[in-house]
Design a protein around this motif. Structure first.
Motif, PDB file in Angstrom:
ATOM      1  N   ALA A  16       0.839  -1.210   0.000  1.00 41.72           N
ATOM      2  CA  ALA A  16       0.000   0.000   0.000  1.00 41.72           C
ATOM      3  C   ALA A  16       0.870   1.254   0.000  1.00 41.72           C
ATOM      4  O   ALA A  16       0.576   2.226  -0.709  1.00 41.72           O
ATOM      5  N   ALA A  38       9.663   0.268   8.346  1.00 42.55           N
ATOM      6  CA  ALA A  38      10.330  -0.378   9.479  1.00 42.55           C
ATOM      7  C   ALA A  38      11.269  -1.499   9.033  1.00 42.55           C
ATOM      8  O   ALA A  38      12.278  -1.772   9.681  1.00 42.55           O
ATOM      9  N   PRO A  47       2.501 -12.434  -0.945  1.00 39.60           N
ATOM     10  CA  PRO A  47       1.907 -13.736  -1.297  1.00 39.60           C
ATOM     11  C   PRO A  47       2.916 -14.845  -1.616  1.00 39.60           C
ATOM     12  O   PRO A  47       2.755 -15.983  -1.143  1.00 39.60           O
ATOM     13  N   SER A  50       4.490 -17.546   1.150  1.00 37.39           N
ATOM     14  CA  SER A  50       3.923 -18.838   1.578  1.00 37.39           C
ATOM     15  C   SER A  50       3.672 -19.734   0.369  1.00 37.39           C
ATOM     16  O   SER A  50       2.943 -20.718   0.470  1.00 37.39           O
ATOM     17  N   VAL A  82      13.563   2.209   9.580  1.00 32.43           N
ATOM     18  CA  VAL A  82      13.150   3.232  10.560  1.00 32.43           C
ATOM     19  C   VAL A  82      11.637   3.133  10.736  1.00 32.43           C
ATOM     20  O   VAL A  82      10.902   3.078   9.751  1.00 32.43           O
ATOM     21  N   THR A 115       0.721   0.882   7.513  1.00 35.18           N
ATOM     22  CA  THR A 115       1.601   0.060   8.359  1.00 35.18           C
ATOM     23  C   THR A 115       1.149  -1.394   8.449  1.00 35.18           C
ATOM     24  O   THR A 115       1.756  -2.187   9.180  1.00 35.18           O
ATOM     25  N   ALA A 275      -4.412   3.215   4.440  1.00 33.51           N
ATOM     26  CA  ALA A 275      -4.572   2.325   3.292  1.00 33.51           C
ATOM     27  C   ALA A 275      -4.039   0.943   3.625  1.00 33.51           C
ATOM     28  O   ALA A 275      -3.078   0.796   4.375  1.00 33.51           O
ATOM     29  N   ASP A 277      -3.998  -3.157   4.855  1.00 37.94           N
ATOM     30  CA  ASP A 277      -4.467  -4.022   5.952  1.00 37.94           C
ATOM     31  C   ASP A 277      -4.813  -3.231   7.215  1.00 37.94           C
ATOM     32  O   ASP A 277      -5.562  -3.716   8.061  1.00 37.94           O
ATOM     33  N   PHE A 327      -9.839 -12.067  -3.161  1.00 34.78           N
ATOM     34  CA  PHE A 327      -8.559 -12.684  -2.793  1.00 34.78           C
ATOM     35  C   PHE A 327      -8.427 -14.055  -3.420  1.00 34.78           C
ATOM     36  O   PHE A 327      -9.400 -14.644  -3.869  1.00 34.78           O
TER      37      PHE A 327
HETATM   38  P1  FAD Z   1       2.022  -4.882   4.878  1.00 33.55           P
HETATM   39  O1  FAD Z   1       2.346  -5.675   3.652  1.00 33.55           O
HETATM   40  O2  FAD Z   1       1.789  -5.562   6.151  1.00 33.55           O
HETATM   41  O3  FAD Z   1       3.140  -3.780   5.056  1.00 33.55           O
HETATM   42  C1  FAD Z   1       3.186  -2.884   6.107  1.00 33.55           C
HETATM   43  C2  FAD Z   1       4.609  -2.387   6.216  1.00 33.55           C
HETATM   44  O4  FAD Z   1       4.636  -1.345   7.192  1.00 33.55           O
HETATM   45  C3  FAD Z   1       5.568  -3.454   6.715  1.00 33.55           C
HETATM   46  O5  FAD Z   1       6.720  -3.458   5.928  1.00 33.55           O
HETATM   47  C4  FAD Z   1       5.860  -3.036   8.150  1.00 33.55           C
HETATM   48  O6  FAD Z   1       7.144  -3.412   8.580  1.00 33.55           O
HETATM   49  C5  FAD Z   1       5.749  -1.541   8.041  1.00 33.55           C
HETATM   50  N1  FAD Z   1       5.461  -0.893   9.333  1.00 33.55           N
HETATM   51  C6  FAD Z   1       4.664  -1.331  10.340  1.00 33.55           C
HETATM   52  N2  FAD Z   1       4.645  -0.446  11.363  1.00 33.55           N
HETATM   53  C7  FAD Z   1       5.438   0.578  10.971  1.00 33.55           C
HETATM   54  C8  FAD Z   1       5.802   1.811  11.600  1.00 33.55           C
HETATM   55  N3  FAD Z   1       5.333   2.172  12.795  1.00 33.55           N
HETATM   56  N4  FAD Z   1       6.650   2.631  10.923  1.00 33.55           N
HETATM   57  C9  FAD Z   1       7.120   2.309   9.693  1.00 33.55           C
HETATM   58  N5  FAD Z   1       6.802   1.146   9.064  1.00 33.55           N
HETATM   59  C10 FAD Z   1       5.964   0.298   9.691  1.00 33.55           C
HETATM   60  N6  FAD Z   1      -3.332 -11.658  -0.099  1.00 33.55           N
HETATM   61  C11 FAD Z   1      -4.038 -12.163  -1.146  1.00 33.55           C
HETATM   62  O7  FAD Z   1      -4.984 -11.517  -1.617  1.00 33.55           O
HETATM   63  N7  FAD Z   1      -3.702 -13.386  -1.682  1.00 33.55           N
HETATM   64  C12 FAD Z   1      -2.692 -14.149  -1.193  1.00 33.55           C
HETATM   65  O8  FAD Z   1      -2.438 -15.245  -1.693  1.00 33.55           O
HETATM   66  C13 FAD Z   1      -1.948 -13.648  -0.085  1.00 33.55           C
HETATM   67  N8  FAD Z   1      -0.929 -14.369   0.444  1.00 33.55           N
HETATM   68  C14 FAD Z   1      -0.255 -13.877   1.514  1.00 33.55           C
HETATM   69  C15 FAD Z   1       0.792 -14.640   2.047  1.00 33.55           C
HETATM   70  C16 FAD Z   1       1.501 -14.177   3.156  1.00 33.55           C
HETATM   71  C17 FAD Z   1       2.588 -15.025   3.740  1.00 33.55           C
HETATM   72  C18 FAD Z   1       1.171 -12.921   3.737  1.00 33.55           C
HETATM   73  C19 FAD Z   1       1.928 -12.430   4.940  1.00 33.55           C
HETATM   74  C20 FAD Z   1       0.150 -12.151   3.196  1.00 33.55           C
HETATM   75  C21 FAD Z   1      -0.571 -12.624   2.084  1.00 33.55           C
HETATM   76  N9  FAD Z   1      -1.600 -11.879   1.513  1.00 33.55           N
HETATM   77  C22 FAD Z   1      -2.309 -12.377   0.438  1.00 33.55           C
HETATM   78  C23 FAD Z   1      -1.996 -10.579   2.082  1.00 33.55           C
HETATM   79  C24 FAD Z   1      -1.285  -9.396   1.424  1.00 33.55           C
HETATM   80  O9  FAD Z   1       0.064  -9.673   1.233  1.00 33.55           O
HETATM   81  C25 FAD Z   1      -1.495  -8.178   2.324  1.00 33.55           C
HETATM   82  O10 FAD Z   1      -2.869  -7.863   2.284  1.00 33.55           O
HETATM   83  C26 FAD Z   1      -0.654  -6.986   1.887  1.00 33.55           C
HETATM   84  O11 FAD Z   1       0.714  -7.264   2.042  1.00 33.55           O
HETATM   85  C27 FAD Z   1      -1.014  -5.767   2.727  1.00 33.55           C
HETATM   86  O12 FAD Z   1      -0.197  -4.719   2.349  1.00 33.55           O
HETATM   87  P2  FAD Z   1       0.034  -3.440   3.289  1.00 33.55           P
HETATM   88  O13 FAD Z   1       0.986  -2.567   2.553  1.00 33.55           O
HETATM   89  O14 FAD Z   1      -1.281  -2.908   3.730  1.00 33.55           O
HETATM   90  O15 FAD Z   1       0.695  -4.009   4.621  1.00 33.55           O
END
Ligand code: FAD
Length: 406
Positions: A16, A38, A47, A50, A82, A115, A275, A277, A327
């Motif tokens: 995101a 971070a 994705p 796993s 950071v 995050t 934005a 999760d 998904f």
């Molecule tokens: P994240 O990917 O969780 O990223 C958040 C980032 O913010 C991380 O890097 C974290 O370290 C950083 N952060 C957290 N707190 C702070 C802070 N205070 N300051 C700075 N940085 C910070 N979805 C599907 O639809 N199909 C799939 O098959 C699927 N498989 C998946 C398999 C695995 C193993 C995982 C873990 C997830 C899977 N997903 C899947 C879900 C999908 O990957 C997530 O919905 C997506 O990664 C969410 O993105 P995001 O950017 O919101 O959050």
């Protein structure tokens, strides 16, 4: 905001956050954009962690969300390794001040919070080197180092999507795999009991020792203690869900309730958007508040939050986020897809195919209306259901429509 912002901070450098940064870089080249992440890695795709990466078929460089050299093409300052430790909202105006884990702080008149989420853990888990969660590349490489050997005793706690994907890869690499789930069937939260039972059959038929309705008493130095039985394990993977990464916002004044509470446009406070999760917002299409933990949602919301921040600043009307959630999951040779929503008390109708056919479409209805569609190895049946959901058809009409798909 009154005109273009001077500086926008994006917190979280994953899917995101990257999509937000790309949009800002393209649309507002004169705005200073700083992305705080971070993790020490450049944004990568989760994705495969796993799936193909865990299986040893892909190496880490294959899962970067942008090739290394193209990061530099984005007019963005990256601060990896950071974390944002605290947010103080602007007393007047927009955005606020971020205090960072390296002791520095940052004022920004626009902020996008991306995050994500962090895995839940079991009590005492950190004491045991053989017990892992799976969220990051580092987690995946640690698990891969064990399952890649084959012949290991692997216990997965929790039969959610990630737990079952780990189980299927570990089994395909010739490990002894036990999955322990407290509920009556796997994937109840995402698919309900009936389709969860269908997925259970997929795993049982391929040699996974899947045990539902079983409670874990404790983790031990040699495995997992259940009521009346100890499972010896070389590796334990805890897959019991995630919590939105909002702890750092505790005293920020933002409303946090299982995610950052936003309006329809993903706005959480003046000039502050969320934005991915971490975001909870009212989806106008479904008339309900939701937080979605899936890839497509994070990618779309990252871009929309950036667009809405810029639009609001320039006096244009920001757009609501009204998607049909989607998904997928890959387990053994099976492709699971879901569009829409499911609730435990939904009516579930198998509209085409069957588990025995190896291809199935089930429709989920509430109050007579189509609410979601689940496909097992049936992309050509599932994907047209997205339009049916957008059109808000009745469950009966959706069943009749499926009959025309052949
Ligand atoms: P994240 O990917 O969780 O990223 C958040 C980032 O913010 C991380 O890097 C974290 O370290 C950083 N952060 C957290 N707190 C702070 C802070 N205070 N300051 C700075 N940085 C910070 N979805 C599907 O639809 N199909 C799939 O098959 C699927 N498989 C998946 C398999 C695995 C193993 C995982 C873990 C997830 C899977 N997903 C899947 C879900 C999908 O990957 C997530 O919905 C997506 O990664 C969410 O993105 P995001 O950017 O919101 O959050």
């Amino acid at each position: 905001m009154g005109g273009s912002p001077n500086r926008i901070a994006v917190v979280g450098a994953s899917l995101a956050g990257l999509r937000a940064a790309e949009t800002l870089s393209q649309r507002a080249p004169d705005v200073e954009v700083i992305v705080i992440g971070a993790e020490s890695h450049r944004p990568y795709d989760r994705p495969p962690l796993s799936k193909k990466l865990l299986a040893g078929e892909w190496e880490p460089d294959r899962i970067l969300l942008r090739p290394t050299d193209s990061f530099d093409e984005l007019d963005v300052e990256w601060r990896f390794g950071v974390a944002a430790a605290r947010l103080e909202l602007a007393a007047s105006g927009t955005g606020g001040r971020l205090d960072l884990s390296d002791g520095s702080s940052l004022e920004a008149d626009g902020i996008i919070i991306a995050t994500g989420a962090s895995p839940r853990r079991l009590p005492g888990q950190s004491k045991f080197g053989h017990v892992h969660v799976l969220r990051t590349l580092d987690d995946a490489m640690a698990i891969r180092a064990v399952v890649g050997r084959g012949g290991q005793r692997v216990v997965v706690i929790g039969a959610g999507f990630i737990g079952l994907e780990v189980a299927s890869i570990a089994r395909q690499l010739d490990n002894h795999v036990t999955v322990v789930e407290g509920a009556a069937a796997p994937l109840i939260r995402g698919l309900g009991e009936e389709m969860g039972a269908a997925i259970a059959d997929v795993h049982l038929a391929r040699g996974v020792d899947l045990r539902c309705g079983v409670q874990v008493e404790s983790l031990t130095a040699t495995g997992v203690q259940l009521a009346g039985e100890h499972l010896d394990a070389d590796l334990v993977v805890v897959g019991i869900g995630v919590v939105p990464a909002t702890q750092w916002l505790d005293d920020s004044g933002l409303e946090v309730r299982d995610g950052i509470v936003c309006d329809e446009t993903l706005l959480a406070a003046p000039g502050v958007y969320a934005a991915g999760d971490v975001a909870r917002w009212p989806n106008p299409l479904f008339g309900e508040e939701m937080r979605v933990e899936h890839w497509t949602n994070a990618a779309e919301q990252g871009a929309l939050a950036a667009n809405n921040l810029l639009d609001a600043a320039s006096g244009e009307t920001p757009a609501p986020y009204a998607p049909v959630p989607f998904f997928w999951s890959d387990q053994f040779d099976q492709r699971i897809q879901f569009v829409g929503r499911s609730n435990p008390d939904d009516d579930v109708v198998v509209a085409a195919g069957s588990v025995a056919d190896g291809k199935l479409l089930a429709l989920y209805g509430r109050d007579g209306n189509l609410h979601g569609a689940f496909g097992l190895n049936a992309p050509r049946w599932v994907m047209p259901m997205r339009k049916q959901l957008l059109d808000q058809v009745s469950l009966d009409d959706a069943v009749a429509f499926v009959a025309t798909l052949g």
